[in-house]
Design a protein around this motif. Structure first.
Motif, short mmCIF file in Angstrom:
data_model
loop_
_atom_site.label_atom_id
_atom_site.label_comp_id
_atom_site.label_asym_id
_atom_site.label_seq_id
_atom_site.Cartn_x
_atom_site.Cartn_y
_atom_site.Cartn_z
N ASN A 6 0.84 -1.19 0.00
CA ASN A 6 0.00 0.00 0.00
C ASN A 6 0.87 1.24 0.00
O ASN A 6 2.03 1.22 0.40
CB ASN A 6 -1.03 0.00 1.13
N ILE A 8 0.33 5.36 0.99
CA ILE A 8 -0.51 6.39 1.58
C ILE A 8 0.19 7.71 1.30
O ILE A 8 1.38 7.86 1.58
CB ILE A 8 -0.70 6.20 3.10
N ASN A 33 -8.75 1.39 -11.67
CA ASN A 33 -8.34 0.53 -10.57
C ASN A 33 -8.91 -0.88 -10.68
O ASN A 33 -8.25 -1.86 -10.34
CB ASN A 33 -8.73 1.15 -9.22
N GLY A 40 -8.62 0.93 -2.57
CA GLY A 40 -8.18 2.03 -1.72
C GLY A 40 -9.31 2.95 -1.33
O GLY A 40 -10.48 2.65 -1.52
N GLN A 51 -4.94 9.77 0.39
CA GLN A 51 -5.32 8.60 -0.38
C GLN A 51 -4.50 7.38 0.01
O GLN A 51 -3.31 7.48 0.31
CB GLN A 51 -5.16 8.85 -1.88
N VAL A 52 -5.19 6.24 -0.02
CA VAL A 52 -4.57 4.94 0.18
C VAL A 52 -4.77 4.15 -1.11
O VAL A 52 -5.89 4.08 -1.63
CB VAL A 52 -5.22 4.16 1.34
N LEU A 53 -3.69 3.59 -1.64
CA LEU A 53 -3.73 2.70 -2.80
C LEU A 53 -3.19 1.35 -2.36
O LEU A 53 -2.15 1.28 -1.69
CB LEU A 53 -2.87 3.24 -3.94
N GLU A 54 -3.88 0.27 -2.75
CA GLU A 54 -3.46 -1.08 -2.41
C GLU A 54 -3.40 -1.93 -3.68
O GLU A 54 -4.32 -1.88 -4.49
CB GLU A 54 -4.46 -1.75 -1.46
N ARG A 87 -5.58 -6.56 2.23
CA ARG A 87 -6.13 -5.24 1.90
C ARG A 87 -7.01 -4.70 3.03
O ARG A 87 -7.74 -5.46 3.66
CB ARG A 87 -6.98 -5.34 0.63
N VAL A 132 -6.48 5.04 8.31
CA VAL A 132 -6.76 3.85 7.49
C VAL A 132 -7.58 2.84 8.29
O VAL A 132 -8.60 2.33 7.82
CB VAL A 132 -5.46 3.20 6.97
#
Length: 139
Positions: A6, A8, A33, A40, A51-54, A87, A132
């Motif tokens: 992830n 952030i 995505n 996320g 923002q959080v991306l996983e 996740r 999160v």
């Protein structure tokens, strides 16, 4: 999925986005995505994006680099990039919440940071993780 990571980050919006503009950003992000198996959440306080991306490390790193070049934001700051076991947002290709400082003040583990009248852009990894956790358990 192996190689699950992830990212952030926070960034400052170059203008105040209206609801339609945010929905346009979300529609495009969700579509992209889904194809890339990225999940996320995006928080927006009217000035700053959190923002959080996983997903796979290579994929989210590439998305992050693209975000760094996006003219809709400036001063993109990486807070955390780490390997994760699972996740936090498995069902969300991109969850969204417009959030107020008052709402942030009510999150356990986060409230002291904002009670000190700190700007979300100056968030540290510990507080980012608390946010999160709070949003992965909500909704």
């Amino acid at each position: 999925m192996k190689n699950l990571w992830n990212i952030i980050y926070v960034s400052i919006a170059t203008k105040k986005f209206n609801k339609e503009e945010i929905l346009e950003i979300l529609d495009q992000s969700r579509s992209n995505n889904e194809k890339l198996n990225v999940t996320g959440v995006l928080l927006y306080d009217g000035h700053v994006f959190f923002q959080v991306l996983e997903g796979e490390e290579h994929t989210i790193s590439k998305i992050y680099q693209k975000i760094c070049k996006d003219k809709r934001t400036k001063d993109v700051k990486l807070i955390i990039k780490k390997s994760i076991e699972s996740r936090n947002f498995p069902e969300w290709t991109m969850g969204f919440k417009e959030i107020t400082k008052k709402e942030l003040n009510q999150l356990p583990g986060v409230n002291d940071f904002f009670k000190e009248n700190k700007f979300i852009y100056h968030i540290n990894p510990e507080i980012a993780n608390a946010i999160v956790t709070a949003f992965s358990l909500k909704e």
